[in-house]
Design a protein around this motif. Structure first.
Motif, mmCIF file in Angstrom:
data_model
loop_
_atom_site.group_PDB
_atom_site.id
_atom_site.type_symbol
_atom_site.label_atom_id
_atom_site.label_comp_id
_atom_site.label_asym_id
_atom_site.label_seq_id
_atom_site.Cartn_x
_atom_site.Cartn_y
_atom_site.Cartn_z
ATOM 1 N N GLU A 47 0.838 -1.210 0.000
ATOM 2 C CA GLU A 47 0.000 0.000 0.000
ATOM 3 C C GLU A 47 0.870 1.256 0.000
ATOM 4 O O GLU A 47 1.876 1.317 0.698
ATOM 5 C CB GLU A 47 -0.882 0.041 1.259
ATOM 6 C CG GLU A 47 -1.959 -1.011 1.309
ATOM 7 C CD GLU A 47 -3.124 -0.719 0.382
ATOM 8 O OE1 GLU A 47 -3.398 0.464 0.137
ATOM 9 O OE2 GLU A 47 -3.746 -1.693 -0.087
ATOM 10 N N HIS A 49 -0.400 4.166 1.012
ATOM 11 C CA HIS A 49 -0.822 4.838 2.242
ATOM 12 C C HIS A 49 -1.567 3.845 3.124
ATOM 13 O O HIS A 49 -2.237 2.954 2.617
ATOM 14 C CB HIS A 49 -1.788 5.990 1.949
ATOM 15 C CG HIS A 49 -1.241 6.990 0.997
ATOM 16 N ND1 HIS A 49 -0.351 7.961 1.370
ATOM 17 C CD2 HIS A 49 -1.444 7.142 -0.330
ATOM 18 C CE1 HIS A 49 -0.035 8.681 0.314
ATOM 19 N NE2 HIS A 49 -0.677 8.208 -0.732
ATOM 20 N N GLY A 50 -1.457 4.023 4.419
ATOM 21 C CA GLY A 50 -2.312 3.262 5.324
ATOM 22 C C GLY A 50 -1.919 1.807 5.500
ATOM 23 O O GLY A 50 -2.750 0.983 5.850
ATOM 24 N N ALA A 51 -0.624 1.483 5.254
ATOM 25 C CA ALA A 51 -0.180 0.103 5.461
ATOM 26 C C ALA A 51 -0.388 -0.296 6.926
ATOM 27 O O ALA A 51 -0.797 -1.419 7.220
ATOM 28 C CB ALA A 51 1.290 -0.047 5.078
ATOM 29 N N THR A 53 -2.618 0.811 9.302
ATOM 30 C CA THR A 53 -3.991 0.537 9.734
ATOM 31 C C THR A 53 -4.488 -0.775 9.134
ATOM 32 O O THR A 53 -5.163 -1.556 9.796
ATOM 33 C CB THR A 53 -4.937 1.688 9.329
ATOM 34 O OG1 THR A 53 -4.794 1.926 7.930
ATOM 35 C CG2 THR A 53 -4.630 2.958 10.088
ATOM 36 N N LYS A 54 -4.098 -1.021 7.872
ATOM 37 C CA LYS A 54 -4.543 -2.244 7.220
ATOM 38 C C LYS A 54 -3.922 -3.476 7.887
ATOM 39 O O LYS A 54 -4.612 -4.465 8.157
ATOM 40 C CB LYS A 54 -4.177 -2.213 5.733
ATOM 41 C CG LYS A 54 -4.725 -3.399 4.967
ATOM 42 C CD LYS A 54 -4.607 -3.172 3.486
ATOM 43 C CE LYS A 54 -5.310 -4.280 2.726
ATOM 44 N NZ LYS A 54 -5.318 -4.033 1.289
ATOM 45 N N ALA A 56 -2.843 -3.704 10.907
ATOM 46 C CA ALA A 56 -3.420 -3.848 12.247
ATOM 47 C C ALA A 56 -4.774 -4.557 12.175
ATOM 48 O O ALA A 56 -5.078 -5.418 13.012
ATOM 49 C CB ALA A 56 -3.565 -2.480 12.905
ATOM 50 N N ASN A 76 -1.132 5.412 13.970
ATOM 51 C CA ASN A 76 -2.415 4.965 13.444
ATOM 52 C C ASN A 76 -2.658 3.489 13.722
ATOM 53 O O ASN A 76 -3.737 3.093 14.167
ATOM 54 C CB ASN A 76 -2.497 5.218 11.933
ATOM 55 C CG ASN A 76 -2.667 6.694 11.603
ATOM 56 O OD1 ASN A 76 -3.067 7.472 12.465
ATOM 57 N ND2 ASN A 76 -2.345 7.067 10.383
#
Lengths: 112, 304
Positions: A47, A49-51, A53-54, A56, A76
């Motif tokens: 990803e 962005h947002g690796a 949160t994903k 987790a 995050n």
């Protein structure tokens, strides 16, 4: 107890992946029945962005009590993980998965 | 008419060119300088304009209403940016990761998500004589440059006529913020540096511009350092090099004093004159195209 270790490979002697969000995979160990499950993290690691949160959210599905990693999750990812009640231990960078697990059992890893 | 000044590599002289070019043009005509390097706008340091207005910008962020949620998880699955995360019956939203696309809100079958405004940055409009300066600044801690750039473009559309010359100082790099600046520019100018690193990033930037259907022109800055490879690349790629600015310690000194360079250095003045010549040609084409489009529209109305 279910323990997740961020790993570069799928074996006990694979290196711990220092990173959380972009870890290659999650080595999931259930110390009650000895079962091992490998969760591939390719989709989050790729990803832009947002690796964190994903990753987790991926880890949360296994419902672990303990997460062992190197540098520790970012802010995050941390706020996602805190909802699951998992205890995060850091400082396992440079160890193999087995060494990291033993270090945690011996109380040698610190809480994030 | 929109002119994007971009570079690929940072520190090649985008702001130097933008500020000097706009000031040079504004001796005889009105123009707008727009600082779209929203994470660190600095063109204002070189200008003595007076503030006309400040406009707060907002971005739209989804807010979750737990009471109506059915925990179907569709919102988290459709989020391309992992800004919406489902943990069992909980939905977590990360405003810094959100691109305000609205997919989660639009697709939620239970209407459990609504968009709310969140302060994102500020647009400061100032003026001195014929020069309008629009500075776009993201609030500290905000991660997404694109929505702020988009808001600034819509501010420009509301406040200036299509035919106004808008010189847009882009952020460095070749990622989304630069694409957002370049995508509807009428002219794209790359400020390049004749170094291996400068060439590497120029190659990426040219590729990005061409994939957006834009043919960039190049201004080579700090001529005299590095090697000939940037010039060779431009020749091979049939990229028009419209101006060259020499590498000169005195230029750097004057820049760090916040001065306008074309007033002091003939080499910079002639570079700005060359760029002006290129823009004049582009402007003629722009007006010719506009006239053609208007004629077509009128014909359509008369004879539908």
């Amino acid at each position: 107890m279910r323990v997740v270790i961020t790993a570069a490979g799928r074996e006990w002697d694979s290196q711990v992946d220092q990173r959380f969000g972009r870890a290659a995979c999650f080595f999931c160990y259930n110390d009650e029945d000895g079962t091992i499950q490998i969760i591939d993290n390719q989709s989050a690691a790729g990803e832009a962005h947002g690796a964190g949160t994903k990753a987790a959210a991926t880890v949360a599905e296994y419902e672990p009590q303990v997460l062992i990693t190197g540098n520790g999750p970012g802010q995050n990812a941390e706020s996602v993980l805190s909802r699951t009640g998992v205890e995060v231990y850091i400082g396992a960078g440079g160890m193999t998965v087995k060494e990291a697990y033993d270090a945690w059992c011996g109380g040698k890893l610190s809480r994030a | 008419m929109n002119i994007a000044i971009a570079s690929g590599k940072g520190g090649t002289g985008k702001t130097t060119v933008s500020v000097n070019l706009t000031s040079y043009l504004c001796r005889t005509r009105p123009a707008v300088l727009v600082d779209l390097d929203v994470e660190e706008p600095n063109a204002g340091l070189f200008l003595e304009t007076e503030v006309v207005s400040k406009t707060i910008t907002y971005k739209q962020i989804p807010v979750w209403n737990q009471a109506s949620c059915t925990s179907c998880g569709l919102c988290a699955r459709v989020c391309e940016f992992n800004a919406v995360i489902q943990i069992k019956d909980d939905i977590l939203i990360f405003p810094e990761l959100c691109h305000s696309c609205g997919a989660c809100v639009g697709l939620c079958p239970a209407n459990a998500l609504v968009m709310e405004s969140k302060e994102m940055g500020v647009i400061t409009h100032s003026r001195k004589e014929k020069l309008d300066f629009v500075e776009s600044r993201l609030n500290p801690g905000e991660e997404q440059a694109v929505p702020q750039i988009r808001e600034t473009k819509s501010y420009l559309a509301r406040n200036f006529n299509d035919s106004m010359l808008c010189i847009m100082d882009a952020p460095p790099g070749t990622s989304c913020p630069v694409v957002e600046v370049v995508r509807d520019a009428d002219v794209v100018l790359f400020v390049a540096e004749p170094t291996p690193f400068g060439l590497h990033d120029l190659q990426l930037a040219v590729k990005a511009a061409r994939s957006l259907g834009k043919e960039p022109a190049v201004i080579i800055n700090r001529v005299g350092i590095g090697n000939e490879d940037t010039e060779s690349f431009c020749r091979e790629q049939s990229l028009r090099v419209i101006a060259r600015i020499p590498n000169d310690r005195e230029i750097a000194r004057s820049y760090s004093d916040g001065k306008l360079l074309f007033e002091e250095f003939p080499s910079v003045r002639s570079a700005m004159e060359s760029v002006k010549g290129y823009l004049d040609e582009a402007e003629q084409r722009f007006f010719a195209n506009q006239a053609k489009a208007n004629q077509a529209k009128v014909r359509q109305e008369i004879n539908p």
